[in-house]
Motif scaffolding. Structure first.
Motif, PDB file in Angstrom:
ATOM      1  N   GLU A   2     -10.602  -9.027 -19.520  1.00 27.66           N
ATOM      2  CA  GLU A   2     -11.455 -10.128 -19.932  1.00 27.66           C
ATOM      3  C   GLU A   2     -10.612 -11.355 -20.154  1.00 27.66           C
ATOM      4  O   GLU A   2      -9.883 -11.484 -21.120  1.00 27.66           O
ATOM      5  N   ASP A   3     -10.688 -12.237 -19.259  1.00 28.36           N
ATOM      6  CA  ASP A   3      -9.877 -13.407 -19.383  1.00 28.36           C
ATOM      7  C   ASP A   3     -10.766 -14.606 -19.572  1.00 28.36           C
ATOM      8  O   ASP A   3     -11.950 -14.509 -19.810  1.00 28.36           O
ATOM      9  N   GLY A   6     -13.604 -14.487 -17.579  1.00 27.80           N
ATOM     10  CA  GLY A   6     -14.433 -13.315 -17.615  1.00 27.80           C
ATOM     11  C   GLY A   6     -14.426 -12.652 -16.255  1.00 27.80           C
ATOM     12  O   GLY A   6     -15.373 -12.048 -15.811  1.00 27.80           O
ATOM     13  N   SER A   8     -12.531 -10.269 -13.553  1.00 25.09           N
ATOM     14  CA  SER A   8     -11.520  -9.261 -13.316  1.00 25.09           C
ATOM     15  C   SER A   8     -10.982  -9.315 -11.905  1.00 25.09           C
ATOM     16  O   SER A   8      -9.969  -8.739 -11.597  1.00 25.09           O
ATOM     17  N   LYS A 153     -19.941  -8.277 -16.881  1.00 22.25           N
ATOM     18  CA  LYS A 153     -19.936  -7.639 -18.190  1.00 22.25           C
ATOM     19  C   LYS A 153     -19.562  -8.605 -19.303  1.00 22.25           C
ATOM     20  O   LYS A 153     -20.179  -8.642 -20.349  1.00 22.25           O
ATOM     21  N   ASN A 154     -18.539  -9.350 -19.064  1.00 22.07           N
ATOM     22  CA  ASN A 154     -18.006 -10.191 -20.124  1.00 22.07           C
ATOM     23  C   ASN A 154     -18.365 -11.658 -19.954  1.00 22.07           C
ATOM     24  O   ASN A 154     -17.661 -12.526 -20.435  1.00 22.07           O
ATOM     25  N   SER A 155     -19.397 -11.862 -19.247  1.00 23.87           N
ATOM     26  CA  SER A 155     -19.805 -13.239 -19.051  1.00 23.87           C
ATOM     27  C   SER A 155     -21.318 -13.339 -19.058  1.00 23.87           C
ATOM     28  O   SER A 155     -22.006 -12.493 -18.477  1.00 23.87           O
ATOM     29  N   SER A 179     -16.818 -17.913 -18.602  1.00 23.09           N
ATOM     30  CA  SER A 179     -17.555 -17.486 -19.788  1.00 23.09           C
ATOM     31  C   SER A 179     -17.178 -18.307 -21.006  1.00 23.09           C
ATOM     32  O   SER A 179     -17.954 -18.437 -21.943  1.00 23.09           O
ATOM     33  N   THR A 180     -16.003 -18.855 -20.971  1.00 22.44           N
ATOM     34  CA  THR A 180     -15.544 -19.621 -22.131  1.00 22.44           C
ATOM     35  C   THR A 180     -15.815 -21.103 -21.994  1.00 22.44           C
ATOM     36  O   THR A 180     -15.924 -21.800 -22.978  1.00 22.44           O
TER      37      THR A 180
END
Length: 284
Positions: A2-3, A6, A8, A153-155, A179-180
């Motif tokens: 998870e960067d 978001g 990979s 998943k992370n976004s 995502s950030t």
DNA sequence: CGTGTTTGACCAGCGC
DNA sequence: GCGCTGGTCAAACACG
């Protein structure tokens, strides 16, 4: 995993990616970008890859592995601004491709129904561009057909999958928002265009009547700086010291130790003269 | 009618 | 082996 993106995919397959990142606060739609300058090299000029190879000093620590010219066949250009990321996924010690298109197609099919279980799925070199833009799908001079969308998943933002509509062109790209930082659009290109950009035939002018050289320069500088993506990424956001480029766009530093792409940019400046008309480079 | 988008399903790779 | 996740397919649909 998870960067900041978001994402990979940049870290997939255990090869470093390189990205370049700059922003265009207006998110203006530039009709053409460095793809036409770099991608066009496929048809007119030596690829930037060669440049980077000829000037290893441009490669930062750790040096990016440049094993295949494919890795430097730049993708189409996002219309606002760009970051490039290069991967050497399709390199390894594989024999140099004999027939790009054929192999591309085979690769694509292999991804679905691999007949060869011993053979790992091969992917094309990938380049990621981080673009500050309101528009998800950035105009880059090529025509793309969307073939999928996937929630990450992370976004909170989905990732869209596009394929070049050119015949026998197997270039793909993924588009997602960070995502950030939702204002950042991450475009990842995979593969090589087997045809010129449809827009390449037109004069490459931006809104102000100037060629869009800045994007190409940034891409070249980033490529030459050899910044592995997985290390560079966090610095974009957490340690960013925005550098105002003489070309107008804001370029985020790529270096992990304070070195930014500008250094590479200066070094590449002369190199780009082979690709970019000198008057453009002198515009600063 | 041709082209592009949407979306659910399927598959493969990877980590545990 | 199993589950998760990313990547892709393909049918249905929308649009000009």
């Amino acid at each position: 995993m998870e960067d900041v993106l978001g994402n990979s995919s940049f870290l997939a397959n255990n090869f470093p990616l390189q990205i370049m990142f700059d922003s265009n606060s207006e998110g203006d739609k530039l009709p053409l970008g460095f793809m036409e300058l770099l991608g066009a090299q496929d048809f007119t000029s030596p690829p930037l890859f060669d440049i980077a190879q000829q000037f290893p000093s441009l490669v930062t620590d750790p040096p990016m592995k440049i094993e295949s010219p494919d890795a430097f066949n730049p993708p189409a250009t996002p219309n606002s601004s760009s970051i490039s990321s290069a991967s050497s996924e399709a390199v390894n010690d594989e024999p140099v491709k004999v027939d790009d298109q054929e192999e591309d197609q085979q690769t694509t099919k292999k991804q679905l129904k691999p007949k060869n279980k011993n053979q790992k799925r091969q992917r094309e070199p990938r380049f990621a561009f981080m673009t500050k833009s309101e528009v998800d799908h950035l105009e880059d001079g090529y025509r793309w057909r969307k073939y999928g969308q996937k929630a990450l998943k992370n976004s909170p933002f989905p990732r869209s999958y596009y394929r070049c509509t050119g015949t026998l062109c197997n270039v793909k790209k993924r588009v997602e928002r960070s995502s950030t930082d939702p204002s950042i659009v991450v475009t990842t290109y995979e593969g090589q265009h087997t045809h010129p950009s449809p827009l390449m035939l037109r004069p490459k002018l931006n809104g102000s009547g100037h060629l869009n050289s800045d994007i190409a320069i940034e891409a070249a500088a980033g490529a030459a700086s050899g910044m592995p993506m997985q290390r560079a990424q966090p610095h974009f956001y957490h340690q960013h010291q925005q550098q105002q480029l003489p070309f107008g766009n804001t370029l985020f530093p790529l270096g992990h130790n304070g070195s930014c792409i500008n250094a590479g940019l200066l070094k590449v400046h002369g190199l780009l003269q082979d690709i970019i008309p000198s008057h453009i480079l002198n515009e600063d």
